[in-house]
Write an enzyme that holds these catalytic residues in place. Structure first.
Site, PDB file in Angstrom:
ATOM      1  N   HIS A 267     -19.230  -8.850   2.220  1.00  0.00           N
ATOM      2  CA  HIS A 267     -18.053  -8.158   2.756  1.00  0.00           C
ATOM      3  C   HIS A 267     -18.209  -8.116   4.282  1.00  0.00           C
ATOM      4  O   HIS A 267     -18.450  -7.056   4.864  1.00  0.00           O
ATOM      5  CB  HIS A 267     -17.961  -6.751   2.177  1.00  0.00           C
ATOM      6  CG  HIS A 267     -16.608  -6.111   2.293  1.00  0.00           C
ATOM      7  ND1 HIS A 267     -15.600  -6.630   3.083  1.00  0.00           N
ATOM      8  CD2 HIS A 267     -16.101  -4.981   1.731  1.00  0.00           C
ATOM      9  CE1 HIS A 267     -14.532  -5.847   2.985  1.00  0.00           C
ATOM     10  NE2 HIS A 267     -14.815  -4.848   2.182  1.00  0.00           N
TER      11      HIS A 267
ATOM     12  N   LYS B 137      -0.660 -18.089 -15.023  1.00  0.00           N
ATOM     13  CA  LYS B 137      -0.220 -19.270 -15.768  1.00  0.00           C
ATOM     14  C   LYS B 137      -1.327 -20.323 -15.866  1.00  0.00           C
ATOM     15  O   LYS B 137      -1.109 -21.400 -16.423  1.00  0.00           O
ATOM     16  CB  LYS B 137       0.995 -19.903 -15.080  1.00  0.00           C
ATOM     17  CG  LYS B 137       2.180 -18.956 -14.901  1.00  0.00           C
ATOM     18  CD  LYS B 137       3.283 -19.640 -14.092  1.00  0.00           C
ATOM     19  CE  LYS B 137       4.426 -18.690 -13.806  1.00  0.00           C
ATOM     20  NZ  LYS B 137       5.466 -19.324 -12.946  1.00  0.00           N
TER      21      LYS B 137
ATOM     22  N   ARG C 264      -9.441 -11.258  -0.872  1.00  0.00           N
ATOM     23  CA  ARG C 264     -10.427 -10.518  -1.669  1.00  0.00           C
ATOM     24  C   ARG C 264     -10.368 -11.048  -3.094  1.00  0.00           C
ATOM     25  O   ARG C 264      -9.280 -11.294  -3.628  1.00  0.00           O
ATOM     26  CB  ARG C 264     -10.149  -9.018  -1.662  1.00  0.00           C
ATOM     27  CG  ARG C 264     -11.001  -8.257  -2.686  1.00  0.00           C
ATOM     28  CD  ARG C 264     -10.955  -6.768  -2.512  1.00  0.00           C
ATOM     29  NE  ARG C 264     -11.714  -6.374  -1.332  1.00  0.00           N
ATOM     30  CZ  ARG C 264     -11.978  -5.101  -1.029  1.00  0.00           C
ATOM     31  NH1 ARG C 264     -11.565  -4.128  -1.815  1.00  0.00           N
ATOM     32  NH2 ARG C 264     -12.669  -4.816   0.052  1.00  0.00           N
TER      33      ARG C 264
ATOM     34  N   ARG D  25      -8.177   0.528   1.719  1.00  0.00           N
ATOM     35  CA  ARG D  25      -8.518   0.479   3.143  1.00  0.00           C
ATOM     36  C   ARG D  25      -8.519  -0.943   3.701  1.00  0.00           C
ATOM     37  O   ARG D  25      -7.931  -1.202   4.755  1.00  0.00           O
ATOM     38  CB  ARG D  25      -9.901   1.124   3.369  1.00  0.00           C
ATOM     39  CG  ARG D  25      -9.904   2.633   3.355  1.00  0.00           C
ATOM     40  CD  ARG D  25     -11.243   3.177   2.924  1.00  0.00           C
ATOM     41  NE  ARG D  25     -11.554   2.744   1.564  1.00  0.00           N
ATOM     42  CZ  ARG D  25     -11.059   3.336   0.458  1.00  0.00           C
ATOM     43  NH1 ARG D  25     -10.276   4.389   0.597  1.00  0.00           N
ATOM     44  NH2 ARG D  25     -11.325   2.879  -0.741  1.00  0.00           N
ATOM     45  N   THR D  26      -9.176  -1.863   3.012  1.00  0.00           N
ATOM     46  CA  THR D  26      -9.294  -3.213   3.567  1.00  0.00           C
ATOM     47  C   THR D  26      -7.927  -3.878   3.665  1.00  0.00           C
ATOM     48  O   THR D  26      -7.564  -4.439   4.706  1.00  0.00           O
ATOM     49  CB  THR D  26     -10.244  -4.068   2.707  1.00  0.00           C
ATOM     50  OG1 THR D  26     -11.520  -3.430   2.645  1.00  0.00           O
ATOM     51  CG2 THR D  26     -10.421  -5.451   3.309  1.00  0.00           C
TER      52      THR D  26
END
Length: 301
Positions: free
Chosen positions: A128, A79, A100, A50-51
């Site tokens: 959030h 890496k 995120r 959703r986000t």
């Protein structure tokens, strides 16, 4: 308006209300193009549906373009590149970074080295803020106000970043909270201390029945296996609450059930057809809110 959105505390009450008003404008007219020529990076180091998709949709609706990745498996992080170096490089290519990350505090780290605005799309069990803004949008839309509401938060209040940010935002609006959780998943002390300092009333209970019939918003949460350091701890609490349609007989007529999603088994599917279920509509408003966040942080609203 601040340069970055890392925590909901970055916004004043007036700025929160302004973003919600702009989101309402965009819901009425979602086809915009005033960000033509802009590029936004969506960097998701942790899975999201959703986000991520609502942010990408928001960017496209505003006329900008999106670059980025849905996980970090194909990035130079594999890496050994540091997060700081990744952000420094990406800043050269874009006008805004949406990120995120599974580590609490990662968004603040990114903002400290970025040369463009950074939006926190969730950092571990910490914050959030964009979820909080869409939650506030849904609450105001369904209740007609934000002031003076009874809010019952149920489930994972320890690791749930959505409830942490929402508590911080709602304290501006004279709420009354019920925190429903097993002892292992209590709301962290720092948030309770904040409410005590601000004189915001709350009660704590382990029984979902205690707050069900006296709330305007029932905010259900998933017990998040990925946040638990110990699987045995998760197994003890994973099925502690399950809301079914048969439990809703005595609720207030205006009550709405919200959830940051995804759900697992904490809301039975028979709840979906009741007039109280609002979690899918709640998620749908996320695109308009994220359009508003992008427009406001870039100075277009």
């Amino acid at each position: 308006m601040p340069k970055n959105l890392i925590s909901i505390q970055d916004l004043t009450k007036d700025e929160i209300l302004h973003i919600l008003d702009v989101a309402r404008e965009f819901e009425a007219n979602r086809e915009q193009d005033f960000l033509a020529g802009k590029v936004v990076a969506c960097l998701f180091f942790e899975p999201s549906t959703r986000t991520r998709l609502s942010f990408e949709s928001a960017v496209n609706r505003l006329g900008a373009r999106v670059i980025g990745f849905p996980d970090n498996r194909n990035t130079s992080q594999t890496k050994g590149e540091t997060l700081e170096d990744t952000i420094r490089i990406v800043s050269n290519y874009v006008d805004m970074i949406v990120m995120r990350h599974p580590v609490a505090g990662a968004a603040a780290t990114a903002a400290s080295v970025a040369s463009v605005p950074v939006v926190n799309a969730g950092d571990g069990a910490n914050q959030h803020p964009t979820q909080t803004l869409l939650d506030l949008y849904a609450i105001r839309k369904t209740q007609g106000r934000l002031e003076g509401l009874d809010i019952d938060m149920v489930g994972d209040l320890k690791y749930g970043r959505a409830v942490h940010s929402l508590v911080e935002a709602l304290r501006y609006f004279s709420p009354r909270f019920t925190f429903t959780s097993p002892e292992e998943l209590d709301m962290p002390k720092k948030y309770l201390d904040m409410l005590d300092r601000d004189g915001v009333p709350y009660t704590r209970t382990g029984r979902i029945e205690d707050g069900l019939d006296s709330c305007d918003i029932l905010y259900m949460t998933r017990v998040q296996q990925e946040r638990f350091p110990d699987k045995e701890e998760y197994d003890k609490v994973k099925d502690v609450y399950r809301l079914t349609a048969s439990m809703l007989g005595g609720v207030r007529p205006n009550m709405k059930i919200m959830h940051p999603l995804p759900r697992v088994n904490e809301i039975a599917t028979d709840v979906d057809s009741t007039p109280y279920a609002y979690y899918f509509q709640q998620a749908g408003g996320g695109m308009y809110v994220r359009m508003a966040i992008i427009a406001c942080l870039l100075g277009y609203r």
